[in-house]
Write a protein that holds these residues in place. Structure first.
Motif, PDB file in Angstrom:
ATOM      1  N   GLU A   1       0.829  -1.198   0.000  1.00  0.00           N
ATOM      2  CA  GLU A   1       0.000   0.000   0.000  1.00  0.00           C
ATOM      3  C   GLU A   1       0.862   1.245   0.000  1.00  0.00           C
ATOM      4  OE1 GLU A   1      -4.103   0.134   2.168  1.00  0.00           O
ATOM      5  OE2 GLU A   1      -2.807  -1.335   3.103  1.00  0.00           O
ATOM      6  N   LYS A   2       2.114   1.047   0.195  1.00  0.00           N
ATOM      7  CA  LYS A   2       2.961   2.229   0.252  1.00  0.00           C
ATOM      8  C   LYS A   2       3.147   2.824  -1.139  1.00  0.00           C
ATOM      9  CE  LYS A   2       5.425   2.935   3.705  1.00  0.00           C
ATOM     10  NZ  LYS A   2       6.591   3.113   4.556  1.00  0.00           N
TER      11      LYS A   2
ATOM     12  N   LEU B   1      -1.292   9.754  -0.908  1.00  0.00           N
ATOM     13  CA  LEU B   1      -0.241   9.338   0.009  1.00  0.00           C
ATOM     14  C   LEU B   1       1.107   9.858  -0.450  1.00  0.00           C
ATOM     15  CD1 LEU B   1       0.360   7.709   2.480  1.00  0.00           C
ATOM     16  CD2 LEU B   1       0.716   5.736   1.028  1.00  0.00           C
TER      17      LEU B   1
ATOM     18  N   ARG C   1       4.573  15.627   4.668  1.00  0.00           N
ATOM     19  CA  ARG C   1       4.900  15.211   6.029  1.00  0.00           C
ATOM     20  C   ARG C   1       6.399  15.325   6.277  1.00  0.00           C
ATOM     21  NH1 ARG C   1       3.345   9.300   7.928  1.00  0.00           N
ATOM     22  NH2 ARG C   1       1.452  10.292   8.669  1.00  0.00           N
TER      23      ARG C   1
ATOM     24  N   ASP D   1     -15.032  14.702   4.888  1.00  0.00           N
ATOM     25  CA  ASP D   1     -14.707  13.280   4.882  1.00  0.00           C
ATOM     26  C   ASP D   1     -13.482  13.096   4.009  1.00  0.00           C
ATOM     27  OD1 ASP D   1     -15.715  11.354   6.353  1.00  0.00           O
ATOM     28  OD2 ASP D   1     -17.399  10.837   5.029  1.00  0.00           O
ATOM     29  N   VAL D   2     -12.371  12.798   4.648  1.00  0.00           N
ATOM     30  CA  VAL D   2     -11.127  12.870   3.880  1.00  0.00           C
ATOM     31  C   VAL D   2     -11.006  11.733   2.881  1.00  0.00           C
ATOM     32  CG1 VAL D   2      -8.649  12.934   4.050  1.00  0.00           C
ATOM     33  CG2 VAL D   2     -10.037  14.075   5.753  1.00  0.00           C
ATOM     34  N   PHE D   3     -11.166  10.510   3.375  1.00  0.00           N
ATOM     35  CA  PHE D   3     -10.994   9.379   2.463  1.00  0.00           C
ATOM     36  C   PHE D   3     -12.341   8.937   1.908  1.00  0.00           C
ATOM     37  CE2 PHE D   3      -7.069   8.953   4.950  1.00  0.00           C
ATOM     38  CZ  PHE D   3      -6.164   8.891   3.915  1.00  0.00           C
TER      39      PHE D   3
ATOM     40  N   ILE E   1      -6.743  14.726   0.955  1.00  0.00           N
ATOM     41  CA  ILE E   1      -5.857  13.857   1.735  1.00  0.00           C
ATOM     42  C   ILE E   1      -4.560  14.587   2.046  1.00  0.00           C
ATOM     43  CG2 ILE E   1      -4.499  11.745   1.635  1.00  0.00           C
ATOM     44  CD1 ILE E   1      -6.701  10.519  -0.023  1.00  0.00           C
TER      45      ILE E   1
ATOM     46  N   LYS F   1      -5.055  17.510   4.564  1.00  0.00           N
ATOM     47  CA  LYS F   1      -5.360  17.027   5.913  1.00  0.00           C
ATOM     48  C   LYS F   1      -4.081  16.521   6.568  1.00  0.00           C
ATOM     49  CE  LYS F   1      -8.159  15.504   9.226  1.00  0.00           C
ATOM     50  NZ  LYS F   1      -8.961  16.342  10.095  1.00  0.00           N
ATOM     51  N   THR F   2      -3.260  15.855   5.787  1.00  0.00           N
ATOM     52  CA  THR F   2      -1.983  15.387   6.322  1.00  0.00           C
ATOM     53  C   THR F   2      -1.136  16.564   6.778  1.00  0.00           C
ATOM     54  OG1 THR F   2      -2.046  13.589   4.768  1.00  0.00           O
ATOM     55  CG2 THR F   2       0.054  14.018   5.814  1.00  0.00           C
TER      56      THR F   2
ATOM     57  N   GLU G   1      -2.417  17.798  10.052  1.00  0.00           N
ATOM     58  CA  GLU G   1      -2.097  16.960  11.204  1.00  0.00           C
ATOM     59  C   GLU G   1      -0.619  17.072  11.557  1.00  0.00           C
ATOM     60  OE1 GLU G   1      -4.134  15.505  13.108  1.00  0.00           O
ATOM     61  OE2 GLU G   1      -5.951  15.786  11.906  1.00  0.00           O
ATOM     62  N   CYS G   2       0.218  17.156  10.543  1.00  0.00           N
ATOM     63  CA  CYS G   2       1.645  17.229  10.806  1.00  0.00           C
ATOM     64  C   CYS G   2       2.007  18.553  11.459  1.00  0.00           C
ATOM     65  CB  CYS G   2       2.444  17.063   9.518  1.00  0.00           C
ATOM     66  SG  CYS G   2       2.337  15.411   8.883  1.00  0.00           S
TER      67      CYS G   2
ATOM     68  N   GLY H   1      -0.699   0.120   6.475  1.00  0.00           N
ATOM     69  CA  GLY H   1      -0.210   0.661   5.216  1.00  0.00           C
ATOM     70  C   GLY H   1       0.633   1.901   5.445  1.00  0.00           C
ATOM     71  N   GLN H   2       0.286   2.630   6.493  1.00  0.00           N
ATOM     72  CA  GLN H   2       1.049   3.829   6.802  1.00  0.00           C
ATOM     73  C   GLN H   2       1.417   3.797   8.279  1.00  0.00           C
ATOM     74  OE1 GLN H   2      -0.913   7.352   5.181  1.00  0.00           O
ATOM     75  NE2 GLN H   2      -2.113   5.986   3.884  1.00  0.00           N
TER      76      GLN H   2
ATOM     77  N   CYS I   1      -6.252   4.494   8.295  1.00  0.00           N
ATOM     78  CA  CYS I   1      -7.647   4.556   8.753  1.00  0.00           C
ATOM     79  C   CYS I   1      -8.136   3.226   9.296  1.00  0.00           C
ATOM     80  CB  CYS I   1      -8.624   4.975   7.657  1.00  0.00           C
ATOM     81  SG  CYS I   1      -8.049   6.296   6.646  1.00  0.00           S
TER      82      CYS I   1
ATOM     83  N   SER J   1     -12.561   7.574   8.657  1.00  0.00           N
ATOM     84  CA  SER J   1     -12.230   8.103   7.352  1.00  0.00           C
ATOM     85  C   SER J   1     -10.961   8.935   7.403  1.00  0.00           C
ATOM     86  CB  SER J   1     -13.394   8.908   6.794  1.00  0.00           C
ATOM     87  OG  SER J   1     -13.525  10.090   7.541  1.00  0.00           O
ATOM     88  N   HIS J   2     -10.282   8.903   8.519  1.00  0.00           N
ATOM     89  CA  HIS J   2      -8.937   9.491   8.520  1.00  0.00           C
ATOM     90  C   HIS J   2      -8.094   8.735   9.534  1.00  0.00           C
ATOM     91  CE1 HIS J   2      -5.867  12.831   8.472  1.00  0.00           C
ATOM     92  NE2 HIS J   2      -6.102  12.602   7.198  1.00  0.00           N
ATOM     93  N   TRP J   3      -6.899   9.238   9.760  1.00  0.00           N
ATOM     94  CA  TRP J   3      -5.978   8.534  10.649  1.00  0.00           C
ATOM     95  C   TRP J   3      -6.635   8.194  11.981  1.00  0.00           C
ATOM     96  CZ3 TRP J   3      -1.428  12.561  10.191  1.00  0.00           C
ATOM     97  CH2 TRP J   3      -1.086  12.689   8.840  1.00  0.00           C
TER      98      TRP J   3
ATOM     99  N   TRP K   1      -5.936   7.690  15.738  1.00  0.00           N
ATOM    100  CA  TRP K   1      -4.864   8.089  16.657  1.00  0.00           C
ATOM    101  C   TRP K   1      -4.806   7.224  17.901  1.00  0.00           C
ATOM    102  CZ3 TRP K   1      -1.412  12.380  16.298  1.00  0.00           C
ATOM    103  CH2 TRP K   1      -1.494  13.064  15.071  1.00  0.00           C
TER     104      TRP K   1
ATOM    105  N   ASP L   1     -10.684  12.176  11.918  1.00  0.00           N
ATOM    106  CA  ASP L   1     -11.904  12.564  11.216  1.00  0.00           C
ATOM    107  C   ASP L   1     -12.930  13.093  12.236  1.00  0.00           C
ATOM    108  OD1 ASP L   1     -12.785  10.335  12.494  1.00  0.00           O
ATOM    109  OD2 ASP L   1     -13.324   9.215  10.714  1.00  0.00           O
TER     110      ASP L   1
ATOM    111  N   ARG M   1     -14.134  11.735  14.869  1.00  0.00           N
ATOM    112  CA  ARG M   1     -15.126  10.800  15.376  1.00  0.00           C
ATOM    113  C   ARG M   1     -14.489   9.887  16.420  1.00  0.00           C
ATOM    114  NH1 ARG M   1     -16.395  10.298   9.736  1.00  0.00           N
ATOM    115  NH2 ARG M   1     -18.320  11.409   9.322  1.00  0.00           N
TER     116      ARG M   1
ATOM    117  N   TYR N   1      -7.635  13.410  19.482  1.00  0.00           N
ATOM    118  CA  TYR N   1      -6.263  12.924  19.638  1.00  0.00           C
ATOM    119  C   TYR N   1      -6.095  11.964  20.796  1.00  0.00           C
ATOM    120  CZ  TYR N   1      -4.944  16.282  16.115  1.00  0.00           C
ATOM    121  OH  TYR N   1      -4.831  16.947  14.945  1.00  0.00           O
TER     122      TYR N   1
END
Lengths: 781, 287
Positions: free
Chosen positions: A513-514, A584, A591, A686-688, A705, A708-709, A712-713, B128-129, B151, B172-174, B176, B194, B196, B251
């Protein structure tokens, strides 16, 4: 007499009638006819001249048979005025006169004829009288002849009986002579090898000899005959056992032996044993053809060989057997069936081995022809030996082979699809090496689609051979029904489309997936391919299949809509995965750029950071790439000068509203409150989220995406004053360039605002840069 | 959980102007040699004298002396590999008498034996991440939950790390945070950016057997005794509730250590939301 009276009128013609008016003749004739018809009960109305509706029985009809003058007069007097009465009276007088003159003329005309007729009648009377006498004489002569004939036959009776007796004696004597000569004749026949003749003689004599064996002379003959017959039988058996001679001769031997009264049971076994020997030899030669070495003759030749050698032999054996041992009843038939079953089974095993060798090859037509021959050949013994089930077994083999072929083709299609994918990968990899601009994705897509389609068509055509009209097994129920619907449609086509979707989906699930495993362009291409399949290709292929293979089977088949839904789902997943992968890639870039920098001790920003330019470049590249395959899509209506406008909003009002309180340490709550209130009115992002099939949606997904990254970073870092300013510059730069890609640019500045706000919150000394300066820096580079 | 015990001075921001207590520095973990600390975890059982800290690519085991006033570096290990490896989080397993620690760096989860400070298992590409958080099932040995930037929330059996036991994809997002409920480990709490918080019911892989058999005594829950012989339909993993009170990224989530039905979540905008497990579900689990 009416006819006679009419005769002269009609027959005489104009020459005979001196003064008869021509015009009246037809009317008179009609009248005469009318009377005749009346006499015979025919309706007068049918004749043409009559006025319609007049009643023949009307007593007022002058010309009617039932004319009653009183009534008529009465009627006239009652109905008609005086003038008309006068008219009719004159008319009637005129008519009566005309009739009188007519009558006179007729009499004059025909007077001569009456006389000659009377003469003729008189002459005929005389002639008949003479004839009567002659007839009497003839009768008496005939009686005399009969009498004579009877007498003659009585005289000859005696002789006739004697002759009959003599003839009987003669026949008996000839029979006897035959009997006495029988031994020598038999010997001679045996010597000459005319076994058939010998057996026939023996057959004829046997019953008689049997009957008269109590007489010594006959006994002797019988003994002789038996000896000779035994020898004959022995010789026949000898010949039969030698086996060198062909099947027909053997059959003849058996037939003769049977006629000699040899035990049928034993003969039957022996016959089959011989036949077995021969057929086994055939089988062995076939097996030799198979051999361990690669098959020398092609499959067609092989089946021909088997067909003519083994099946032909089997046919002969079976027909001879049935002819010879018909008297054996069901037990004999059972024996033959078992025999045929066993040998047939071995033959089938050989054929299957040979056909298995053929599985790998791609040539269907040869195979189908071979199978056709094979099947056709076996129909003959199949008809002869219904109990042995040869035809069924043959059909089964053909069906199995057909199924295997379908499997083979499915494999082939899959391999072709994978091959296409490999080609695409190479094509995608190659131009990058050559340093050329992006590969012609649309072209690649077209190539892949057409190549797959042509493969499918080729497979269909190849498989279609199995159902061709001229092929003997094509009208079997399997090939008419199940083969078409379950085999070709479901197994091959639907199976392939499903496996295609699965293969495509497997790219989404791959652990890599990377992003390294599958080139994103391939994902995009596959997604478009699946979408194309959903919109058109699937229904096209299935229609094609249904047309080619007139599917008559009622068994349920996968409807087009299900497949389309699957393809669409696959396309959606692929595209979503594409968005994830590309998102990604950009996120990683962002990131790294945030995480590896020391934001506390950064210098005052002079430039937009290179990574942001890179992000914009990459996004543009993705935009181009997606644009090659997907339509533009809908975006929210915005004014053309969007960047400027939003910038002013972004920098002045909102920025003031947000950052201003943070200068004063007393109002941290206000910041939160404001941002919260603002969020209350903006929709949750809704990000993804899944994407639509268009460019804008795809890019919106990717940018969401990425940003949003970034957000967060940024929240995980601590910024110095200049760090914050750098973020501000970067965000403005992104703002300038990214809005054009997304459906709703509001989204971009919402996220970018959020980034700057977060950075400001993570900054102990938040002094934002002057918006105009930010603008200048961004415009500079 | 150790959070309350943690003395100020490690990472906690120093703006503690709250009126109740002033925090007092007990001891200092000297991390100058090892870079910034990502995580500190106390030994879950025992006398609370051991602390693990993760700093960049090092895993450090500290021994707090009797008075808890001095920390001595007992042992350490470090990651070796290409590039800059950095631990993101770590968790001390409550089982095996506290000899196991799980850590996450990038997409990999590793298990460590604290006695020898050697690696005991490694889940490459667990997510994956980036892997964001880990939690051990408090009642079931070897079971580990992880979450990350893809996610997803994954559940692992550390004895067989080839495949996750279960994967959830509801955020729908990371993601945490992931937290098992301390007593009813089918309740799993996750918080994500996200905004939630999702409470899931992972019945199929929980320590509570279906239909509750007679083995009540071997589990560690004190106050909640489950009656036996409860009839149940086949268990189904499900989302119990999705909490959307937060307006920004969440978080941190955690269960209350006092009441097993209470949990709290904290989001970026400073909102702390305290929720209860739905009453119906509570009775369903209890009865």
């Amino acid at each position: 007499m009416a006819a006679a009276a009419a005769g002269p009128g009609t027959g005489s013609g104009p020459g005979d009638s001196p003064e008869g008016p021509e015009a009246e003749a037809p009317e008179r004739r009609r009248k005469a006819h009318g009377m005749l018809k009346l006499y015979y009960g025919l309706s007068e109305g049918e004749t043409a001249g009559r006025p319609p509706g007049s009643d023949p029985l009307d007593p007022t009809d002058l010309n009617g048979a039932h004319f009653d003058p009183e009534v008529y007069l009465d009627k006239l007097r009652r109905e008609c005025p005086l003038a008309q009465l006068m008219d009719s009276e004159t008319d009637m007088v005129r008519q009566i006169r005309a009739l009188d003159s007519d009558m006179q003329t007729l009499v004059y005309e025909n007077y001569n004829k009456f006389i000659s007729a009377t003469d003729t009648i008189r002459k005929m009377k005389n002639d008949f009288r003479k004839m009567e006498d002659e007839m009497d004489r003839l009768a008496t002569n005939m009686a005399v002849i009969t009498d004579f004939s009877a007498r003659i036959s009585a005289t000859l009776q005696d002789r006739h009986e004697r002759i009959t007796k003599l003839a009987g004696v003669h026949a008996l004597l000839r029979k006897l002579q035959f009997l006495f000569e029988l031994p020598s004749r038999l010997t001679k026949c045996v010597e000459l090898g005319a076994y058939g003749q010998a057996v026939r003689y023996q057959g004829r004599a046997r019953a008689v000899l049997q009957q008269y064996q109590h007489l010594p002379s006959f006994r002797a003959i019988q003994d002789d005959c038996q000896v000779i017959t035994a020898r004959l039988a022995q010789q026949l058996r000898q010949r039969f056992r030698e086996g060198g001679s062909g099947a027909p001769e053997q059959a003849e031997c058996v037939e003769l032996l049977l006629a000699l009264g040899e035990p049928a049971e034993e003969l039957c076994d022996e016959f089959l044993a011989h036949a077995r020997g021969r057929l086994e030899a055939e089988l062995q030669s076939l097996e030799a053809e198979l051999g361990p070495s690669p098959p020398a003759p092609d499959v067609l030749e092989f089946t021909d060989l088997g067909g003519s050698g083994f099946v032909g032999g089997l046919c002969q054996v079976a027909s001879a057997y049935q002819e010879l041992f018909a008297a054996q009843g069901p037990a004999g038939a059972e024996k033959l069936a078992a025999f045929a079953r066993e040998l047939g089974g071995r033959y089938f095993a050989l054929v299957e081995r040979r056909l298995a060798q053929e599985q790998g090859s791609g040539d269907n037509s040869l195979l189908v022809r071979a199978l056709d021959r094979f099947h056709r050949r076996l129909r003959a013994p199949g008809a002869l030996l219904a109990a042995a089930g040869l035809a069924e077994a043959a059909t089964e083999i053909v069906e199995r082979v057909a199924r295997e072929r379908l499997g083979h083709h499915l494999q082939g299609l899959r391999a072709a699809f994978l091959g296409c994918l490999t080609d695409v990968r190479q094509a995608l990899a190659a131009p990058r090496l050559a340093g050329k601009e992006g590969p012609g994705l649309a072209e690649l897509l077209a190539n892949v689609a057409s190549s797959i389609l042509s493969h499918i068509k080729a497979s269909l055509a190849a498989v279609h051979l199995f159902t061709a009209k001229e092929v003997s097994f094509s009208n079997k129920p399997y090939f008419r029904g199940e083969f078409c619907s379950q085999g070709v449609r479901e197994g091959l086509i639907v199976g392939f489309i499903r496996s295609m979707c699965q293969t495509a989906q497997s790219f989404c699930d791959s652990p890599g997936e990377k992003g390294g495993a599958t080139p994103p362009a391939l994902l995009l291409l596959l997604s478009r391919l699946c979408l194309d399949y959903e919109t058109a290709t699937i229904s096209y292929i299935l229609t094609l299949t249904d047309e080619q293979f007139l599917v008559q089977d009622q068994s349920p088949v996968t409807p087009v809509s299900t497949l389309c839904a699957e393809a669409r789902e696959t396309a959606r997943r692929l595209l979503t995965h594409y968005v994830k992968v590309q998102g990604l890639v950009i996120s990683q870039m962002l990131r790294k750029s945030v995480e590896t920098r020391d934001w506390l001790s950064t210098l005052e920003p002079r430039n937009v950071r290179a990574v942001m330019k890179r992000v914009v470049e990459d996004t543009t590249a993705i935009d181009v790439q997606v644009g090659l395959l997907y339509e533009e899509g809908v975006r929210k209506a915005q004014s053309s000068d969007s960047s400027k406008r939003t910038f002013s909003v972004y920098s002045s009002s909102r920025q003031q509203g947000r950052y201003a309180p943070s200068y004063t340490p007393s109002a941290p709550m206000d910041t939160n409150l404001l941002s919260n209130i603002q969020k209350l009115f903006s929709e949750r992002i809704d990000v993804f989220s899944p994407v639509e099939f268009n460019k804008v949606s795809v890019l919106t997904g990717i940018i969401k995406i990425s940003l949003k990254t970034l957000l967060e970073c940024v929240r995980l870092r601590t910024f110095g004053r200049f760090g914050l300013q750098q973020v501000q510059v970067d965000c403005h730069f992104l703002q300038l360039y990214l809005w054009r890609f997304v459906a709703d640019e509001e989204l971009v500045h919402l996220l970018l605002d959020e980034v700057v706000a977060s950075a400001a919150l993570r900054c102990p000394d938040p002094v934002p840069m002057e918006p105009s300066v930010v603008e200048v820096i961004c415009e500079r580079g | 959980m150790p959070k309350e015990l943690e003395p100020g001075g490690h990472e906690s921001p120093d703006d503690s102007t709250s009126p109740a207590h002033t925090l007092e520095l007990l001891c200092h973990l000297d991390n100058t040699a090892h870079g910034s600390m990502a995580c500190v975890a106390w030994e879950p059982a025992g006398d609370g004298k051991k602390v693990i800290s993760l700093a960049d690519s090092h895993i450090l085991l500290w021994d707090l002396q009797e008075s808890s006033s001095q920390a001595v570096l007992a042992s350490s290990a470090s990651l070796e590999g290409k590039g800059q490896l950095k631990f993101t989080s770590g968790r001390w397993s409550p089982h095996h008498t506290g000899t196991q620690v799980a850590t996450a760096n990038d997409t990999t989860i590793r298990g460590w034996d604290t006695r020898s400070m050697s690696q005991i298992y490694c889940i490459e590409n667990a997510h994956g991440q980036l892997v964001r958080d880990l939690d051990f099932n408090p009642n079931k040995q070897y079971y580990l939950a992880s979450c990350g930037d893809d996610c997803k929330v994954k559940f692992w059996d550390t004895r067989n790390v080839a495949e996750p036991v279960k994967t959830l994809e509801q955020h729908s997002h990371w993601v945490w945070n992931v937290r098992y409920n301390h007593s009813h480990d089918q309740l799993v709490l996750t918080g994500s950016s996200d905004s939630r918080v999702i409470l899931s019911n992972m019945v199929s892989i929980s320590s509570e057997p279906f239909g509750h058999l007679v083995d009540d005594d071997d589990l560690s829950d004190q106050e909640e005794r489950r009656p036996e012989g409860k009839s149940q339909e086949p268990p189904q993993d499900s989302v119990i509730a999705t909490y959307e009170e937060h307006e920004d990224s969440v978080y941190a989530v955690d269960w209350s250590s006092a009441d097993p039905w209470l949990f709290a979540s904290l989001s970026y905008d400073g909102r702390l939301v305290i929720n209860r497990v739905p009453r119906a579900l509570k009775y369903h689990i209890l009865l």
